[in-house]
Design a protein around this motif. Sequence first.
Motif, short mmCIF file in Angstrom:
data_model
loop_
_atom_site.label_atom_id
_atom_site.label_comp_id
_atom_site.label_asym_id
_atom_site.label_seq_id
_atom_site.Cartn_x
_atom_site.Cartn_y
_atom_site.Cartn_z
N VAL A 81 8.30 2.05 -3.91
CA VAL A 81 9.39 1.37 -4.60
C VAL A 81 10.70 2.10 -4.38
N ALA A 82 11.78 1.32 -4.40
CA ALA A 82 13.13 1.87 -4.28
C ALA A 82 13.94 1.39 -5.47
N LEU A 136 13.80 -3.91 16.31
CA LEU A 136 14.66 -2.78 16.67
C LEU A 136 13.95 -1.44 16.56
N GLY A 137 12.72 -1.45 16.07
CA GLY A 137 11.97 -0.21 15.93
C GLY A 137 12.44 0.66 14.79
N LEU A 138 12.90 0.04 13.69
CA LEU A 138 13.33 0.83 12.55
C LEU A 138 12.14 1.51 11.89
N ASP A 139 12.42 2.53 11.11
CA ASP A 139 11.36 3.33 10.52
C ASP A 139 10.80 2.70 9.25
N PHE A 140 11.63 2.00 8.50
CA PHE A 140 11.14 1.28 7.32
C PHE A 140 12.20 0.29 6.88
N ALA A 141 11.82 -0.57 5.97
CA ALA A 141 12.74 -1.56 5.40
C ALA A 141 12.61 -1.54 3.88
N VAL A 142 13.64 -2.07 3.23
CA VAL A 142 13.63 -2.28 1.79
C VAL A 142 13.75 -3.78 1.57
N ILE A 177 7.45 -0.93 4.08
CA ILE A 177 8.42 -1.68 3.29
C ILE A 177 8.40 -1.19 1.84
N TYR A 178 9.59 -0.82 1.35
CA TYR A 178 9.75 -0.51 -0.06
C TYR A 178 10.17 -1.77 -0.81
N ALA A 179 9.61 -1.99 -1.97
CA ALA A 179 10.04 -3.07 -2.84
C ALA A 179 11.20 -2.57 -3.70
N ILE A 180 12.18 -3.45 -3.93
CA ILE A 180 13.34 -3.07 -4.73
C ILE A 180 13.75 -4.24 -5.62
N ALA A 196 2.01 1.96 -7.91
CA ALA A 196 0.64 1.43 -7.76
C ALA A 196 0.65 -0.09 -7.66
N THR A 197 1.46 -0.76 -8.48
CA THR A 197 1.56 -2.22 -8.40
C THR A 197 2.11 -2.64 -7.05
N ALA A 198 3.13 -1.95 -6.58
CA ALA A 198 3.72 -2.28 -5.28
C ALA A 198 2.70 -2.13 -4.16
N ARG A 199 1.91 -1.10 -4.22
CA ARG A 199 0.94 -0.87 -3.16
C ARG A 199 -0.19 -1.89 -3.18
N ARG A 200 -0.47 -2.47 -4.33
CA ARG A 200 -1.47 -3.54 -4.37
C ARG A 200 -0.97 -4.79 -3.64
N HIS A 201 0.32 -4.84 -3.35
CA HIS A 201 0.90 -5.97 -2.63
C HIS A 201 1.40 -5.57 -1.24
N GLY A 202 0.96 -4.41 -0.76
CA GLY A 202 1.26 -4.01 0.60
C GLY A 202 2.48 -3.16 0.80
N ALA A 203 3.15 -2.76 -0.27
CA ALA A 203 4.37 -1.97 -0.14
C ALA A 203 4.06 -0.50 0.14
#
Length: 306
Positions: A297-298, A237-243, A275-278, A287-294
């Motif tokens: 965080v949300a 759908l071309g969304l800007d980001f996901a959680v 993608i934000y992790a929640i 920093a931890t989230a970004r090591r996994h591609g996020a």
Amino acid sequence: MVAAVLRDARGRILLARRTAGRDLAGAWEFPGGKVEPGESPREALDRELHEELGIRVLDAVPLVAVPQAYPDKRIVLDVYTVDAYDGTPRGRERQALAWSPLEKLHGYPMPPADRPVVAVLSQPPRYLVSQETLEPAAWLAQLDKALAAGARRVQLRTRGLKPQVLADLAMDARTRCKAVGADLLVNGEAGLAADLGIGLHLPARQLMALSARPLPEGQVVAASCHDADELAQAEALGLDFAVLGPLRATGSHPEAAPMGWERFSRLREAVSLPIYAIGGLRPADVATARRHGAQGVAGIRAFWPR
């Protein structure tokens, strides 16, 4: 794979164009290359940037590691911010180079693994979500504190407010967010978002019922996702980001099984949207989230100033 974010004296960011005969030829990417056997990612970064650009890295800091699945391979793109280097970058392998202002990076066609890097550079690392039950005046006071502390992406999620009360609250929040350049998204209320010119956050059930993006480009649209099908729909759908979550067990959704970072990374590699992790996370987990591609965080309770 490793890649670098290099800036010149004007703050522009360097991109290199993939040469003919390579996968995704013609696409623009952050310069870098393969990690050879026996090399650490940082050693590979030093070698690749010298071979490709003729520079010597003096200082580099990890930025994000993006897992990405391609039709014929799976990679993790380890991206570093190179804050200091010696020499002038030039295309030693006859590749075209371009120095781009940050706000224009999204206009370059890029491999899927590079697109989330642009988001990390240009979008907020934290996404604050309001509790569903809130008292408007108290929440606005809390919002003021959050914005003063640096929050730049906020979701207004309510339950039980009358439509006019919600509209008034959203207008007040919009004024506060606009004053500091923050994104405001309202949960599930597409009509209200359209009327006020603010963002929209879609619950998963609304996301899966759509056949087209519900708001025009320029108005942020996001969605809550829990599995591969929902992420694929958000990207289609071309969304800007996901959680995506929940990462860990939470009091707000005790029935939901936590996915953990390994499953998060596997789901992340199938799409290229931010993608934000929640779920059970705290602001310090970026920093931890970004090591996994996020993207970052949300969260709800732990993310608001007390």
